[in-house]
Design a protein around this motif. Structure first.
Motif, PDB file in Angstrom:
ATOM      1  N   GLN A  93     -77.991  36.135  85.538  1.00 57.59           N
ATOM      2  CA  GLN A  93     -78.126  35.952  84.104  1.00 57.59           C
ATOM      3  C   GLN A  93     -79.447  35.283  83.752  1.00 57.59           C
ATOM      4  O   GLN A  93     -79.977  35.480  82.676  1.00 57.59           O
ATOM      5  CB  GLN A  93     -76.958  35.093  83.629  1.00 57.59           C
ATOM      6  N   THR A 120     -73.751  35.468  87.149  1.00 59.59           N
ATOM      7  CA  THR A 120     -72.782  35.574  86.058  1.00 59.59           C
ATOM      8  C   THR A 120     -71.382  35.169  86.492  1.00 59.59           C
ATOM      9  O   THR A 120     -70.510  34.973  85.656  1.00 59.59           O
ATOM     10  CB  THR A 120     -72.734  37.010  85.492  1.00 59.59           C
ATOM     11  N   SER A 153     -69.640  26.699  82.794  1.00 57.99           N
ATOM     12  CA  SER A 153     -68.699  27.552  82.067  1.00 57.99           C
ATOM     13  C   SER A 153     -69.416  28.813  81.607  1.00 57.99           C
ATOM     14  O   SER A 153     -70.639  28.850  81.490  1.00 57.99           O
ATOM     15  CB  SER A 153     -68.114  26.802  80.873  1.00 57.99           C
ATOM     16  N   ILE A 155     -70.560  31.936  79.113  1.00 60.74           N
ATOM     17  CA  ILE A 155     -71.018  32.066  77.732  1.00 60.74           C
ATOM     18  C   ILE A 155     -70.097  33.070  77.055  1.00 60.74           C
ATOM     19  O   ILE A 155     -70.100  34.245  77.397  1.00 60.74           O
ATOM     20  CB  ILE A 155     -72.481  32.549  77.672  1.00 60.74           C
ATOM     21  N   ASP A 156     -69.287  32.605  76.117  1.00 63.01           N
ATOM     22  CA  ASP A 156     -68.303  33.455  75.434  1.00 63.01           C
ATOM     23  C   ASP A 156     -67.418  34.190  76.432  1.00 63.01           C
ATOM     24  O   ASP A 156     -67.086  35.354  76.240  1.00 63.01           O
ATOM     25  CB  ASP A 156     -68.990  34.460  74.504  1.00 63.01           C
ATOM     26  N   SER A 157     -67.107  33.537  77.531  1.00 56.72           N
ATOM     27  CA  SER A 157     -66.308  34.160  78.586  1.00 56.72           C
ATOM     28  C   SER A 157     -65.579  33.070  79.373  1.00 56.72           C
ATOM     29  O   SER A 157     -66.127  31.990  79.577  1.00 56.72           O
ATOM     30  CB  SER A 157     -67.222  34.950  79.525  1.00 56.72           C
TER      31      SER A 157
END
Length: 194
Positions: A93, A120, A153, A155-157
């Motif tokens: 990423q 990722t 953590s 990102i939006d997941s």
């Protein structure tokens, strides 16, 4: 010799905790702590004498020319390695080729200057590190400070990401090793299909 299972796992757990508590109070544990403290203190004092700052200054992205790889801009020095990793299905990423002129092996403040690849998925980060250690040999990365993995953590997941850092001097050996590994996989695949 087969491991014997305890008839009472709770009693076994209590015994292990008691053994750990005894060790923490032992002379060996106090000596180990003192050696570690003196070593860290001595390193700090020698760095102070040599005028090495506690933290390396942030060097930004100067000297990191970007190239386009599959429509994504990446650091030129890391592009070939990323290309191999992506072809093998390891998704990244973010990445930075690091700053070899500011990196000091085994020095805590050097991780800011290390090469960084953000995967990722933390499982892919672990696969990368394990396979890299296997390909480089057990001691190849030791003198350069090894590999460091941090978990973040998503990102939006809900999927956890893995941040891997290592010495910039390992980029070339890693590229060579992973390229050879990719060629071996391709040769095996063609042998099985033919």
């Amino acid at each position: 010799m087969a491991l014997k299972r305890s008839a009472n796992p709770e009693r076994e757990l209590a015994r292990v905790k008691l053994d750990i508590a005894r060790w923490k109070r032992s002379r060996a544990a106090r000596d180990a702590f003192q050696r570690g403290w003196r070593g860290g203190y001595g390193l700090g004092r020698s760095d102070e004498r040599d005028r090495i700052p506690d933290r390396q200054p942030h060097v930004g992205f100067d000297g990191h020319p970007q190239v386009e790889l599959y429509g994504i801009e990446v650091d030129e020095g890391l592009a070939p390695l990323l290309d191999v990793l992506w072809r093998l299905g390891l998704d990244t990423q973010y990445s930075c080729q690091g700053h070899p002129d500011h990196y000091l092996p085994n020095h805590p403040s050097s991780w800011e200057a290390a090469t960084q690849i953000f995967f990722t998925d933390v499982d892919q980060a672990l696969k990368f590190v394990k396979k890299s250690m296997e390909l480089l040999g057990p001691h190849a990365a030791y003198h350069e400070g090894g590999f460091r993995i941090s978990v973040a953590s998503g990102i939006d997941s809900p999927v956890l990401r893995g941040d891997v850092r290592f010495s910039p001097t390992l980029i070339e050996p890693l590229l060579s090793s992973w390229t050879t590994f990719e060629a071996e996989l391709a040769a095996r695949a063609s042998a099985h299909s033919g």
